[in-house]
Design a protein around this motif. Structure first.
Motif, PDB file in Angstrom:
ATOM      1  N   GLU A 200       0.807  -1.225   0.000  1.00 44.42           N
ATOM      2  CA  GLU A 200       0.000   0.000   0.000  1.00 44.42           C
ATOM      3  C   GLU A 200       0.844   1.281   0.000  1.00 44.42           C
ATOM      4  O   GLU A 200       0.510   2.225  -0.714  1.00 44.42           O
ATOM      5  CB  GLU A 200      -0.994  -0.003   1.160  1.00 44.42           C
ATOM      6  N   PRO A 201       1.951   1.359   0.749  1.00 46.57           N
ATOM      7  CA  PRO A 201       2.776   2.570   0.666  1.00 46.57           C
ATOM      8  C   PRO A 201       3.301   2.845  -0.754  1.00 46.57           C
ATOM      9  O   PRO A 201       3.336   3.995  -1.196  1.00 46.57           O
ATOM     10  CB  PRO A 201       3.929   2.290   1.638  1.00 46.57           C
ATOM     11  N   SER A 202       3.683   1.781  -1.481  1.00 44.57           N
ATOM     12  CA  SER A 202       4.158   1.994  -2.846  1.00 44.57           C
ATOM     13  C   SER A 202       3.001   2.365  -3.780  1.00 44.57           C
ATOM     14  O   SER A 202       3.196   3.087  -4.754  1.00 44.57           O
ATOM     15  CB  SER A 202       4.888   0.746  -3.366  1.00 44.57           C
ATOM     16  N   MET A 203       1.790   1.901  -3.469  1.00 45.98           N
ATOM     17  CA  MET A 203       0.617   2.327  -4.238  1.00 45.98           C
ATOM     18  C   MET A 203       0.362   3.824  -4.053  1.00 45.98           C
ATOM     19  O   MET A 203       0.057   4.538  -5.008  1.00 45.98           O
ATOM     20  CB  MET A 203      -0.623   1.523  -3.815  1.00 45.98           C
ATOM     21  N   VAL A 204       0.491   4.271  -2.810  1.00 48.29           N
ATOM     22  CA  VAL A 204       0.331   5.710  -2.518  1.00 48.29           C
ATOM     23  C   VAL A 204       1.379   6.516  -3.273  1.00 48.29           C
ATOM     24  O   VAL A 204       1.073   7.553  -3.878  1.00 48.29           O
ATOM     25  CB  VAL A 204       0.434   5.975  -1.000  1.00 48.29           C
TER      26      VAL A 204
END
Length: 302
Positions: A200-204
């Motif tokens: 999720e952090p890399s998606m953000v």
């Protein structure tokens, strides 16, 4: 009833069933072979019409038996094909799908008539675009036609959805700025932003880079894990439904067609639309093939 226009590709898919992908230089036997309607644009249009939307399609086919097969398919679904035209020289698009025993696929594409769509074709469909609630396109047709279609859409306050597939890293800046919602998968998101999408952090991070390129809203699909959204300055994640996967062909296209059919113009029901689309995709992957696997709304409604 929601009015959706899809600009995109029309292919006849040849599905080759194999135990695993072949190694370089290896000869393998197939366990089965079948033919079905396909093309990302056609898949998304059929998904939208089966989801209950009034759907019009802009595309091109050849003067061959494959074209006749696709026209019959479209008519059976009640798709508006007033702007599906025939090219006099190029053949209808073809896709060759290598499908392994785990339900994963690799796809080879012959663009054919899909690559002959011009801005003049788009202008002839301008009234249909102007009257729509939403316009969807992908990257299996010429980019200049997509830009022209999105220009017309935004001049008429029509919501634009871009599915940047197959993956490209040289998307015209104008097209991105005309895009209301971009819907890549993790591979496509990485191709555009350079960010490897793994959590999720890399998606953000990837979504923020897409915002800086001019795209207002982002959805990143990550297959069996679900889908992430960065919409109206809010982030979230919608989990996928857990099912027995037979064939992932058309899963992403089903998601987009169903998502567009459910989405409100102000994007206020983003999670509801994504859950609806995810449910439809979970049904698609349980059947082999592209368009034949896309469910009817009666089988998707909660």
């Amino acid at each position: 009833m929601k009015k959706i226009v899809v600009l995109g590709s029309i292919n006849v898919d040849t599905i080759l069933n194999i135990s695993r992908l072949p190694l370089p230089g290896e000869t393998m036997a197939m366990s089965d072979r079948s033919t079905a309607g396909g093309g990302k644009g056609a898949n998304q249009a059929i998904a939208a019409v089966r989801a209950g939307a009034e759907t019009s399609f802009i595309g091109k086919i050849g003067q061959d038996n494959a074209a006749d097969f696709m026209i019959d398919t479209f008519k059976n679904d009640g798709l508006n094909i007033d702007h599906v035209t025939r090219d006099q020289q190029a053949g209808t698009g073809q896709a060759y799908i290598l499908l392994d025993d785990k339900g994963q696929n690799s796809i080879l594409i012959y663009g054919g008539a899909n690559q002959t769509i011009t801005t003049d074709d788009i202008k002839r469909a301008s009234d249909t675009i102007a009257q729509a609630d939403c316009l969807i396109t992908q990257f299996e047709t010429p980019l200049e036609s997509s830009v022209e279609a999105f220009r017309i859409a935004k001049e008429n306050n029509v919501l634009t959805i871009l599915n940047p597939a197959p993956a490209k890293n040289d998307i015209p800046e104008e097209l991105l700025k005309l895009t209301d919602i971009i819907v890549p998968n993790e591979t496509e998101a990485e191709a555009i932003t350079g960010v490897k999408v793994t959590d999720e952090p890399s998606m953000v991070e990837a979504a923020n880079k897409l915002h800086t390129l001019g795209v207002k809203n982002v959805i990143i699909t990550v297959g069996a894990n679900g889908s992430f959204y960065s919409v109206n300055e809010k982030n979230g994640f919608v989990k996928a439904y857990k099912v027995n996967t037979v064939d992932t062909t058309a899963a992403g296209d089903t998601f987009i067609g169903y998502f567009a059919s459910k989405l409100s113009s102000d994007l206020s029901n983003i999670e509801e639309a994504m859950k609806f689309a995810s449910k439809a995709s979970s049904i698609t992957v349980q059947t082999q093939g592209a368009q034949n696997s896309i469910p009817l709304i009666k089988n998707v409604e909660f």
